[in-house]
Design an enzyme around this catalytic site. Structure first.
Site, PDB file in Angstrom:
ATOM      1  N   ARG B 199      -2.123  -3.067  -3.492  1.00  0.00           N
ATOM      2  CA  ARG B 199      -1.984  -3.534  -4.861  1.00  0.00           C
ATOM      3  C   ARG B 199      -1.817  -5.045  -4.802  1.00  0.00           C
ATOM      4  O   ARG B 199      -1.483  -5.593  -3.752  1.00  0.00           O
ATOM      5  CB  ARG B 199      -0.729  -2.942  -5.488  1.00  0.00           C
ATOM      6  CG  ARG B 199      -0.778  -1.441  -5.665  1.00  0.00           C
ATOM      7  CD  ARG B 199       0.421  -1.000  -6.487  1.00  0.00           C
ATOM      8  NE  ARG B 199       0.508   0.443  -6.567  1.00  0.00           N
ATOM      9  CZ  ARG B 199      -0.197   1.184  -7.419  1.00  0.00           C
ATOM     10  NH1 ARG B 199      -1.063   0.617  -8.246  1.00  0.00           N
ATOM     11  NH2 ARG B 199      -0.052   2.496  -7.445  1.00  0.00           N
ATOM     12  N   SER B 203      -1.707 -11.983  -6.460  1.00  0.00           N
ATOM     13  CA  SER B 203      -2.994 -12.086  -7.143  1.00  0.00           C
ATOM     14  C   SER B 203      -2.917 -11.244  -8.415  1.00  0.00           C
ATOM     15  O   SER B 203      -1.990 -10.463  -8.587  1.00  0.00           O
ATOM     16  CB  SER B 203      -4.099 -11.568  -6.232  1.00  0.00           C
ATOM     17  OG  SER B 203      -4.098 -10.161  -6.232  1.00  0.00           O
ATOM     18  N   ASP B 260       0.524 -18.815   4.310  1.00  0.00           N
ATOM     19  CA  ASP B 260      -0.678 -18.028   4.534  1.00  0.00           C
ATOM     20  C   ASP B 260      -1.334 -18.528   5.814  1.00  0.00           C
ATOM     21  O   ASP B 260      -2.431 -19.045   5.793  1.00  0.00           O
ATOM     22  CB  ASP B 260      -1.608 -18.186   3.317  1.00  0.00           C
ATOM     23  CG  ASP B 260      -2.364 -16.910   3.029  1.00  0.00           C
ATOM     24  OD1 ASP B 260      -2.278 -15.978   3.845  1.00  0.00           O
ATOM     25  OD2 ASP B 260      -3.056 -16.846   2.001  1.00  0.00           O
ATOM     26  N   SER B 268      -1.580  -9.191  10.291  1.00  0.00           N
ATOM     27  CA  SER B 268      -1.410  -8.292   9.159  1.00  0.00           C
ATOM     28  C   SER B 268      -2.623  -7.379   9.000  1.00  0.00           C
ATOM     29  O   SER B 268      -2.511  -6.156   8.910  1.00  0.00           O
ATOM     30  CB  SER B 268      -1.189  -9.135   7.898  1.00  0.00           C
ATOM     31  OG  SER B 268      -1.343  -8.362   6.742  1.00  0.00           O
TER      32      SER B 268
END
Lengths: 494, 494
Positions: B199, B203, B260, B268
């Site tokens: 989900r 964003s 990031d 990840s």
């Protein structure tokens, strides 16, 4: 618009707001997904984390609940109408990101970060990110810029004298309560020494905690100025002065992360001393295997950084290295340390010799700042003032001026002796361990909690003999400390 | 011993415990000074922050209140008796401190950190410290060790096939909803593609949010296995699978900090794909001025890191660079993106050409993994399956198998057109800005919220003409988005 309701929930150090989960159209979950909200009303503003409530007994539809911390910070009365919005991350976080990416920041950028931190616009996580990024690499000009920025956002004290002396120890050595001996000595000599000290944060005891055993330490700037005008010196808690509010916020994150970089330490200490109006400063760097500084090389590097920053801030410094191999004095904890300090000032025969000697050395260096005193006479003059009782008299005047504590707190009634597991000599005492055991016992909030060291390094002990005694005013506190000491007493016997 | 009481207060994502300020001997303030407590009972344990309550209506003397989050995590019923103690910082924090100091960590050390993070033993601040320290420097072997550690603490899915294909886009491009086109294409061809998606976190929309407009996405591992056995593919929400619980925790801190790094991204993605049982993976790296990857050099560096880690984890990869210069498709937000996806699958004439083309390219690369297909035929085969309606039929079977949504959510009833301030051509559209405006409108929780882009780059517009339309189901959401778009629409017209 939501109506403010004060909730009797203290979420220190975080601001927390409480809203009913199903209410207000735009769902509370949507706000919560954003983690942080901005609450504004009547020209006031705070950021807060949002907790969702599923019971309209606690908070109802058109209300916003504020925890104690958030309510105090917002500063509006109950019933005030406020608006909420999504909190925008502070623009200066962009500079933190650049620092994470390895950039060196300029003065204006560091200043923007520090302003936002002082205004509580950063979350602990964001502050942690800034500190860790700085720990990775920080140039000396950045350290200086950080110091300047920290001074700029706080209050300033000023004294009507060209010579305002101060001392600071970088900490980490339990029982190292020299300020309460040094300040009366230099005051007895006639120097101006408006000493502000901190309370313990993760240590078992700060100077303000020990002084509070004897006298009131929460003074206003006005009270402090009056006392200094009369007595030449004061021993106050610096927390109320708001001298470096950004540093107070940074410390609240550095301590739980046990981040203790030289750059942050220098900026923190020098910014507070500049803000407090000191012109001449003695800095004590204890060096030892369990101290904050563990090698001579590191000590020299730290000294140079102090010198660089202090010089650019217009402050005279004398930086000394001292023996940080074990705790100083006998007691660790407010009541116990106050006992040691007064024993030294009273020239009692069983006063801890190491505490006395260390205080005399520091006071001697401070007295050297006096242009009237012939060079090299500082130590002898300090000894004279201590031995003659003039320092004790100065301390008694300072205590009376601040307001002597009518009822002295007593030593903890729950006690436990930690015994030696073997016969031999004490070869080392772990400063960090001793501090944490005293902390577990309840120090400093429990003023009578702490540790009384019955042996120091070099001392011969028999198996089963008590190494130290733990004191606490609650059996839970004593239990925590006892369990923790049971795992590792901090003593090595060989 | 304290009695557990469930309090209807949700402090997600933090565990919070509530205690009466004046109670229990050892004062609650002493615990609070420690910030974090350990709550244990009947073999269960959690760490929680402590809030102090000043009203015994909320919590009484012998009780401990647990917020929803803490109550769920502890997993004991109301009335259970628990003990509290000072939370000891996890031992692995020592490795984090070494990483902050610039050390390179070994496999066992990284594994210890990740185990503690997955077990929720780190505070957000401590996680932030670890992530920022890693952002400073992380070697490729450390990145691999991080990936392995993340796989080790999660669940594993396994499929009875030597060829399990998957795709992943590193994200950052609004509207880039290719999975929902690619998966039916490869399923129609007969490949196994058990796609788990996320989900949205920051964003406006993740694939799981868009798929949920059409069908149920919260499937158990068993349901997922059954659907894959029948249809060859699935489009499920990965959150329930617990594939990389450590990564879920890390993400909860990375996102608010907007951290990031390539190393975290690779660990990840690869850890989740390995845990999901994929053997062959297409990775899409959009490159553009407002995308996550902004230069060709950076894209190559990221590709190499993906290749290194994937190869050591035994996974085949094809890594492609794509055009990340502007949003893809027309809609941004769950309902709008579902509309675009279905228009492509239905071969409608007004379906967004860029979304269709990008999905075909990715599906073509995935089909190349099929050893039966002659090399270089992937794209043509993908086109054939889309144009013939076979992909649409596969999608309809997948939707039916997951459970079609009986009532489709509708587009937001509050609408606002953002108009061009001048006449000219659209020269750029800021992906990050468009995403944040859609987010402000309420996407993804408000499924009907979002943005419909009426012009893309290169398009001629007149002053006053609508560039895009904002949709929301609440006027507060529309207001937020409108205000945010008013500051900067994200469009440049020249």
């Amino acid at each position: 618009m939501l109506r403010v309701r004060r909730l009797p929930i203290d979420t220190y150090p975080d601001n927390t707001a409480f809203m009913l989960r199903h209410s207000n159209g735009y769902s509370a979950e949507q706000f919560q997904a954003l983690r942080k909200i901005r609450i504004t009303g009547e020209g006031r503003e705070i950021l807060a984390s949002l907790a969702l409530v599923d019971d309209d007994q606690i908070i109802s539809d058109c209300e916003i609940g504020l925890g104690e911390q958030a309510f105090r910070r917002l500063g509006l009365p109950e019933g005030a109408m406020v608006q909420i919005a999504q909190a925008r991350p502070p623009a200066s976080l962009e500079f933190v990101r650049r620092k994470i990416d390895g950039d060196t920041l300029g003065e204006a950028e560091i200043s923007a970060v520090i302003r936002d931190i002082a205004a509580h616009r950063y979350s602990p996580m964001e502050i942690g990110a800034f500190l860790v990024a700085c720990a990775g690499f920080m140039s000396t000009p950045e350290t200086l810029a950080l110091t300047e920025a920290m001074v700029a956002v706080g209050n300033h004290l000023s004294w009507d004298s060209p010579l305002v002396v101060d001392k600071h120890c970088i900490g980490g050595i339990p029982g190292n309560r020299t300020s309460m001996i040094v300040v009366p000595i230099v005051a007895a000599h006639g120097l101006i020494c408006p000493k502000t000290s901190s309370r313990a944060i993760t240590s078992p005891c700060g100077t303000a905690d020990v002084m509070e055993v004897l006298a009131k330490v929460e003074l206003t700037s006005k009270e402090m100025a009056d006392i200094v005008a009369r007595e030449g010196a004061v021993l106050a808690w610096g927390g109320r002065m708001n001298l470096s509010p950004a540093d107070d916020v940074l410390i609240s994150v550095e301590r739980p992360l046990r981040l203790d970089t030289f750059e942050q330490m220098v900026a923190s200490i020098i910014s507070k001393k500049v803000a407090a109006g000191s012109t001449h400063l003695v800095i004590d760097i204890p060096v030892g295997p369990t101290a904050k500084v563990r090698s001579q090389n590191a000590a020299v590097r730290l000294r140079k950084l102090f010198e660089y920053v202090a010089r650019h801030m217009g402050m005279e410094t004398t930086i000394i290295f001292s023996d940080g191999s074990q705790p100083i004095g006998h007691g660790v904890g407010p009541v116990l340390e106050a006992r040691d300090v007064m024993a030294v000032l009273r020239n009692e025969s069983d006063a801890p010799a190491d505490l006395r000697e260390h205080a005399l050395a520091l006071a001697g260096h401070m007295l050297e700042f006096d242009p009237e005193l012939p060079g090299g006479r500082g130590y002898a003059r300090a000894l004279e003032l201590l031995a003659s009782g003039e320092a004790l008299a100065a301390m008694e005047r300072i205590i009376a001026a601040q307001g002597a504590n009518p009822v002295k707190p007593s030593l903890g009634k729950f006690r436990h002796d930690v015994q030696s597991q073997s016969t031999g000599r004490v070869t080392s005492i772990d400063c960090e361990r001793i501090a944490r055991i005293a902390r577990h016992a309840g120090a400093p909030l429990d003023q009578g909690a702490g540790i009384d060291l019955l042996h120091k390094t070099g001392s011969a002990v028999h198996k089963g003999e008590a190494l130290y005694r733990i004191y606490a005013n609650s059996d839970i506190g004593l239990g925590f400390a006892r369990e923790f000491a049971g795992e590792n007493s901090g003593y090595v016997i060989a």
